[in-house]
Design a protein around this motif. Sequence first.
Motif, mmCIF file in Angstrom:
data_model
loop_
_atom_site.group_PDB
_atom_site.id
_atom_site.type_symbol
_atom_site.label_atom_id
_atom_site.label_comp_id
_atom_site.label_asym_id
_atom_site.label_seq_id
_atom_site.Cartn_x
_atom_site.Cartn_y
_atom_site.Cartn_z
ATOM 1 N N LYS A 156 -35.322 15.621 8.341
ATOM 2 C CA LYS A 156 -35.812 16.641 7.407
ATOM 3 C C LYS A 156 -35.352 18.040 7.792
ATOM 4 C CE LYS A 156 -39.874 14.917 5.051
ATOM 5 N NZ LYS A 156 -41.327 14.874 5.047
ATOM 6 N N VAL A 157 -35.459 18.328 9.074
ATOM 7 C CA VAL A 157 -35.074 19.653 9.553
ATOM 8 C C VAL A 157 -33.549 19.771 9.562
ATOM 9 C CG1 VAL A 157 -35.160 21.236 11.525
ATOM 10 C CG2 VAL A 157 -37.145 19.798 10.966
ATOM 11 N N TRP A 158 -32.923 18.707 10.062
ATOM 12 C CA TRP A 158 -31.463 18.705 10.213
ATOM 13 C C TRP A 158 -30.755 18.968 8.887
ATOM 14 C CZ3 TRP A 158 -27.811 15.332 8.082
ATOM 15 C CH2 TRP A 158 -26.521 15.428 8.623
ATOM 16 N N GLN A 159 -31.200 18.264 7.816
ATOM 17 C CA GLN A 159 -30.456 18.303 6.543
ATOM 18 C C GLN A 159 -30.461 19.683 5.889
ATOM 19 O OE1 GLN A 159 -31.934 16.204 3.214
ATOM 20 N NE2 GLN A 159 -34.028 16.892 3.455
ATOM 21 N N LYS A 160 -31.381 20.566 6.332
ATOM 22 C CA LYS A 160 -31.443 21.894 5.711
ATOM 23 C C LYS A 160 -30.186 22.719 5.983
ATOM 24 C CE LYS A 160 -36.410 22.149 5.479
ATOM 25 N NZ LYS A 160 -37.598 22.361 6.279
ATOM 26 N N GLU A 161 -29.456 22.325 6.998
ATOM 27 C CA GLU A 161 -28.249 23.086 7.330
ATOM 28 C C GLU A 161 -27.002 22.521 6.650
ATOM 29 O OE1 GLU A 161 -27.566 24.092 11.400
ATOM 30 O OE2 GLU A 161 -29.667 23.684 11.901
ATOM 31 N N PHE A 162 -27.188 21.453 5.888
ATOM 32 C CA PHE A 162 -26.025 20.784 5.303
ATOM 33 C C PHE A 162 -26.201 20.607 3.790
ATOM 34 C CE2 PHE A 162 -26.334 19.613 9.722
ATOM 35 C CZ PHE A 162 -25.040 19.806 10.171
ATOM 36 N N GLU A 163 -25.065 20.545 3.143
ATOM 37 C CA GLU A 163 -25.088 20.371 1.697
ATOM 38 C C GLU A 163 -24.190 19.178 1.379
ATOM 39 O OE1 GLU A 163 -23.853 24.026 -0.132
ATOM 40 O OE2 GLU A 163 -23.011 22.912 -1.821
ATOM 41 N N TRP A 164 -24.700 18.269 0.607
ATOM 42 C CA TRP A 164 -23.895 17.085 0.294
ATOM 43 C C TRP A 164 -23.113 17.304 -0.993
ATOM 44 C CZ3 TRP A 164 -23.023 13.519 3.804
ATOM 45 C CH2 TRP A 164 -23.944 13.369 4.851
#
Lengths: 291, 197
Positions: A26-34
């Motif tokens: 949850k935290v990790w994905q905030k820095e990435f955009e798919w």
Amino acid sequence: MMRLLWLSALACNGNAHALLNYPGFKVWQKEFEWLYHPLLPSEYSFKEVEKGMAEGCDVLLVDGTLEEGYVKYRRPYMELLEHYGKQAHHIVTVGTCATFGGIFAQGGKGRSGLHFRGDERLDIFKNFWQKSISLPGCPVQPEVLAGTLSLLKRKTDIPLDPLRRPKYYYAYTVHDGCIRNEYFEYKIDEHRFGRLEGCMFYDHGCQGTYTHGSCNKILWNGLGSKTRNGQPCMGCTEPDFPKENLWQTPKHMGIPARMPLGVPRRAYLSLAGIAKAFRIERFYTPLMKEE
Amino acid sequence: MKSSTKEERRLQILSGALKLFAQKGFHATTIPDIARHIGMSVGNFYNYFPSKEILAQEILRYISAYLGKRIRKINESALSSREKIRGIVETYFETAQNEPEMIDFFLRVYLSNREVFGEGCEGMICVNEFVTEIMIFFDDGVARGELKNQDFFSAFGLFMGYLGGMVFLAGESILPKPMEAYIDDISMNIYNALKVA
């Protein structure tokens, strides 16, 4: 934000699911955009990806075994790889299939990973070699995938081994950190399956001593590993995965045919002979009630 | 004697005691016997070895290392398994011929006085160098497809039992011919028993 594009060829979705199980997801994905991922909300549909519309990808994630002539929707998969691979700053082969060919390469001809067929280096995408990183595993360990992407985002230098695996995760063997190490050292073998104590190197084909991976250093879901739960390491991060007769240790007159990584045969046999001579009572008393 | 180093003196004790043990047996040989044989005082003997048992164990290690080194040379050569078997048989018989007390010690002291080797020589600890080389020989032979993949001790017992038996027969003056006359036949018998069918 770092933009990611995930392309799958012959795959079982195991790598995608592994990432979804990353405890810090949850935290990790905030820095990435798919730009595109088969399971996650993405900016583009696959039809748009296939038309070449998903521009500006920072990291191309390649998942699954490549196959000559394989068509993804309407476009040859190799063409898609070429198209997005050129744009990407980094290419990450996710899992053993995309890296070495893996399980799916066993089932047909013309199948391989992006740069390797087993341990044979291929030329087809040689222009991508310098920007590629291999993350083998069946499936990839989520922390290894998420962690590598985070390092790339921070522009951290990632030292790689000759198969382009990040040394931070793959310089160790699965044996490192195995809580059965003392049983290995004193040659106390477990002859029954599924037990939590005893070494599985001698009888059950455990490949932990020569498999590059951090399964016992970085635990799966923060909890366990195969060897901690009674299953031998299957060597799933290596080019020769999957081997035949996974749960048997090939032997020559009782001597394991393959030695732990970097250990000369003579040294192993000398130490094993000495270790076997002592009966260390502590290791014969079950630490846990198993039945 | 003054010029000899401590290590040389230690080796003199080992080889002197080896002869006595092999001739008279372990229990009939006393430390004063050994000291007298080497020409040193009993007191000085204890500077080298704390007991007769420890001395016997050191002798065993010494013999194992002696044979191990010779077999290692054979293992590291480019010979086939068949030729290596001949090399090992030859080495063993040569040792029995030139250093008869070494093999005698194995047969008459080590195998008949197990209580002496219980603590300190558990399992294969004191014969490790020798056994490791035999293991490497077997392992290599199987890996090269020359030897049958079988249980280690079945093969080890066959190999060493045969050699030990022949040396014993020679020691008892029962063999009609000198030992070297049997090398070819014995090597062939061992090879036939171990080779891939």
